[in-house]
Design an enzyme around this catalytic site. Structure first.
Site, PDB file in Angstrom:
ATOM      1  CG  ASP A  13      -0.939   4.821   4.958  1.00  0.00           C
ATOM      2  OD1 ASP A  13      -1.663   3.888   4.572  1.00  0.00           O
ATOM      3  OD2 ASP A  13       0.242   4.657   5.314  1.00  0.00           O
ATOM      4  CD  GLU A  14      -1.887   1.756   8.416  1.00  0.00           C
ATOM      5  OE1 GLU A  14      -2.961   1.118   8.449  1.00  0.00           O
ATOM      6  OE2 GLU A  14      -0.778   1.198   8.382  1.00  0.00           O
ATOM      7  NE  ARG A  53       1.317  -8.185  10.798  1.00  0.00           N
ATOM      8  CZ  ARG A  53       1.056  -7.298   9.848  1.00  0.00           C
ATOM      9  NH1 ARG A  53       1.947  -6.372   9.575  1.00  0.00           N
ATOM     10  NH2 ARG A  53      -0.062  -7.340   9.159  1.00  0.00           N
ATOM     11  CE  LYS A  82      -0.773   0.229   5.023  1.00  0.00           C
ATOM     12  NZ  LYS A  82       0.029   1.422   5.256  1.00  0.00           N
ATOM     13  CB  THR A  83       3.896   2.319   1.889  1.00  0.00           C
ATOM     14  OG1 THR A  83       3.288   2.005   3.136  1.00  0.00           O
ATOM     15  CG2 THR A  83       4.689   3.600   2.045  1.00  0.00           C
ATOM     16  CD  GLN A  89      -3.260  -5.160   8.261  1.00  0.00           C
ATOM     17  OE1 GLN A  89      -2.219  -5.025   8.899  1.00  0.00           O
ATOM     18  NE2 GLN A  89      -3.290  -5.036   6.945  1.00  0.00           N
TER      19      GLN A  89
END
Length: 697
Positions: A217-218, A587, A31-32, A248
């Protein structure tokens, strides 16, 4: 601009710039990279001025990473972009409009400690009892109100009790105090820009013209104030791109509302939604397991993570005998991973609560494996644990001036620095301890508390003594009154300390405070590898978000632990726990270990917990159950019951035999305890009467 490094969905997200865009980006889906490439594309190809772009994320670390990536893509133009956290952006708006908001140019920003100090003064001025009106609890309430955009007067409308009426009065005075002192707190960095925009539409219009392109973002972690600020500034041109993953969203306790991302399409009826489902991190097996778990949440966006990577190894599941076996299993496997040339810093051990780290830390130390506790202190370095140990040291030795100075005001007793200096001077002049120098005042009450605990310690087990210290000292009541997440964690850690005393007692049946303090000093004073970055990471699942590791161990997967016991009655809370589990699983890049215990001593209590429901939600074909293969190891470490089924009566003068200390004579009997004199070098020991290692001759 070269977009060949992007997959088709990432490319689609970069190229769409004609209105609201929702990018649902699964874990490890890049995503980044997508977000920074989109910003670079707007500047290079769409010829948008960098000054017209606003990019917001949640942490300074994430903002720096975004700036670094943009600098790599567009060079010095990146310096002209507003890339920041919500609070940094809010601060810019206040600085540029301080006079309109009624502040002087040199306004001050108060941190959390400053805010708490102001609230404490207000409570003191109102002559309120801090045991009832905890400053931290009130600060928490005020912060929650501000993030929900609830003013003091709005809060007053909902007050139904004397307590809430008092909180309203504190809140009102707090806001006035800040304004009168030309100060703003951290929450105001979001609240004041919203007030500015709502009161002065012409100022809002100016910033809407400036920031024609908004990227967040987020987005699943936004609270109400952040959501409102975002909506206001993007409402004119609607060129808003939000990136996030509702699966998340794990920060509801901070006020985050994952429904902001679920409702994006309702807020913007013409919004386009793009799913980034290709994962670049994990094996197919790990992703399938994550999908299996999260699909049980009803309130979510449909997506299915996939990867070009191989299936990889099956997930290893081990059901340990107890928490010690659990930790030893992790250590054994870490050693095997190291033999496979996997570096320490590619290994993580995850747990639901901080208190679970203690046994894990001990086993890592015994095995001489370097580790770091991320997002928290080492167990024995935590303030509340150090305070409790200081109380125990003072009970053992009242002449311990260092321990006395640590806890004489823990919890707060109003004993000032001047009083302590006078005590120190008196002790120095008369060559006595501080404890002996105490004769009157508030400090005398503290002395009486210690004297009472010394007397009680003679007839209590260590675990019982811990309970008495926590209650009589006021530590427990003080933390309970705070009603904050931080205080809850501290209480859990203090309760977990009872597991240490219980284990110590069960090992030998001995309850010597002196030997217990010596024992824990060996553990609590060890080298913590601060200078070595190559260490195994121990952390809560909340702390691990945004990170990735080659090998991940998730421990404590039991009902009541993970999912947490506080979530079992509410579906909303249970779904957040499931999202936490999804975060934990995703993770792992290559190897995932899921571990629980048949029984464990947690918070000083033995409990039998069924396996976590999250394990049963994973397709059995993805899991290798290795508990049977470990049976031989398990049998070796299975402890005997330490307490006899039948009570044995002892009297002074009885001869006893102890498996470690040999033959001795009973010198005192008190309840479940007795004192026994053994031959040199052991001397007199205080023992639990009905321990398996002791028998009457």
């Amino acid at each position: 601009m070269n977009l060949n490094e992007l997959n088709n969905k990432q490319k689609e997200a970069v190229l769409y710039n004609d209105g609201p865009l929702l990018i649902i980006a699964g874990a490890g889906a890049g995503k980044t990279k997508t977000l920074t490439t989109k910003i670079a594309y707007l500047i290079d190809e769409e010829e948008v001025s960098p000054y017209n772009i606003l990019a917001i994320t949640f942490t300074n670390k994430a903002a720096k990473e975004m700036k670094d990536r943009l600098y790599y893509l567009i060079g010095d133009l990146a310096k002209k972009l507003q890339v920041s956290t919500f609070h940094s952006f809010g601060l810019r708006l206040i600085r540029e409009n301080y006079n309109i908001l009624g502040y002087d140019r040199n306004f001050n920003i108060m941190d959390a400690d400053d805010s708490l100090t102001v609230i404490k003064r207000i409570i003191k001025d109102m002559n309120l009892d801090t045991k009832i009106y905890s400053p931290k609890a009130i600060k928490n309430t005020i912060s929650s109100c501000k993030n929900e955009l609830i003013s003091p007067e709005q809060y007053k409308k909902y007050t139904v009790s004397d307590y809430e009426e008092t909180v309203y009065n504190v809140y009102k005075r707090y806001e006035k105090k800040l304004f009168d002192n030309n100060s703003v707190d951290f929450d105001d960095l979001l609240i004041l820009p919203i007030k500015l925009f709502e009161k002065y539409p012409e100022i809002l219009s100016k910033y809407q013209e400036l920031f024609k392109y908004v990227l967040i973002d987020e987005y699943q972690d936004t609270n109400h104030a952040q959501y409102k600020l975002t909506k206001l500034i993007s409402s004119k041109y609607k060129n808003i791109t939000v990136v996030g993953d509702d699966s998340q969203s794990i920060y509801s306790f901070r006020g985050a509302n994952y429904k902001n991302i679920l409702n994006f399409e309702k807020d913007y009826s013409d919004a386009k939604t793009i799913l980034l489902e290709q994962n670049y991190r994990s094996t197919t097996t790990i992703l399938d397991a994550a999908n299996d778990v999260i699909k049980n949440n009803r309130d979510r966006k449909d997506k299915n993570l996939w990867t070009d990577r191989s299936h990889g190894e099956k997930i290893k599941y081990y059901r340990a005998y107890n928490e010690r076996d659990e930790a030893q299993y992790v250590v054994r496997n870490i050693k095997e991973l190291l033999d496979q040339n996997i570096p320490y810093n590619e290994i993580a051990v995850l747990y639901r609560t901080n208190a679970q780290s203690r046994i894990m830390e001990e086993e890592m130390l015994k095995a001489n494996l370097p580790y770091r506790v991320v997002g928290s202190f080492y167990f024995y370095s935590r303030k509340e644990i150090k305070d409790l140990i200081a109380y125990l040291k003072l009970i053992h030795n009242p002449k311990d001036d260092i321990s006395l100075l640590r806890v004489i005001n823990t919890p707060k007793r109003g004993i000032g620095l001047k009083t302590l200096q006078n005590l120190t001077d008196k002790a120095n002049e008369e060559n006595i301890s501080l404890f002996e120098a105490i004769e009157d005042g508030k400090e005398l009450k503290f002395k009486q508390i210690i004297e009472r605990l010394i007397e009680l310690s003679k007839d209590l087990t260590l675990t019982e003594l811990i309970d008495k210290v926590l209650s009589i000292s006021g530590m427990k009541e003080d933390l309970e009154s705070e009603k904050t997440l931080e205080s809850e964690i501290r209480l859990e850690n203090l309760e977990e300390f009872k597991s240490i005393t219980k284990t110590f007692e069960e090992l030998e049946g001995e309850v010597s405070l002196e030997e217990f303090l010596l024992e824990i000093s060996l553990v609590s004073d060890v080298e913590d590898y601060k200078d070595d970055p190559n260490r195994v990471s121990l952390m809560t699942v909340h702390s691990v978000k945004g990170l990735e590791f080659s090998c991940v161990f998730v421990i404590g997967l039991e009902e009541g632990i993970f999912p947490h016991i506080n979530s079992l009655m509410e579906n909303k809370e249970l779904e957040e726990e499931r999202r936490l589990c999804y975060v934990a699983i995703t993770r792992a890049k290559d190897k995932l270990f899921l571990i629980n215990a048949r029984g464990r001593t947690l918070f000083g209590k033995e409990q039998i917990n069924p396996p976590s429901r999250f394990i049963s939600e994973i397709n059995k074909d993805l899991i290798e159950n290795i508990s049977k293969e470990e049976k031989e190891v398990q049998e070796k470490i299975t402890p005997e019951e330490v307490i006899k089924d039948v009570d044995v009566d002892y009297e002074v003068g009885d001869l006893v035999y102890h498996e470690t200390f040999g033959t001795g004579k009973v010198t005192e009997v008190s309840g479940s305890l007795m004192s026994v004199a053994f031959k040199h070098p052991y001397g007199v020991k205080k023992l639990m009467k009905n321990h398996k290692k002791i028998s009457k001759i």
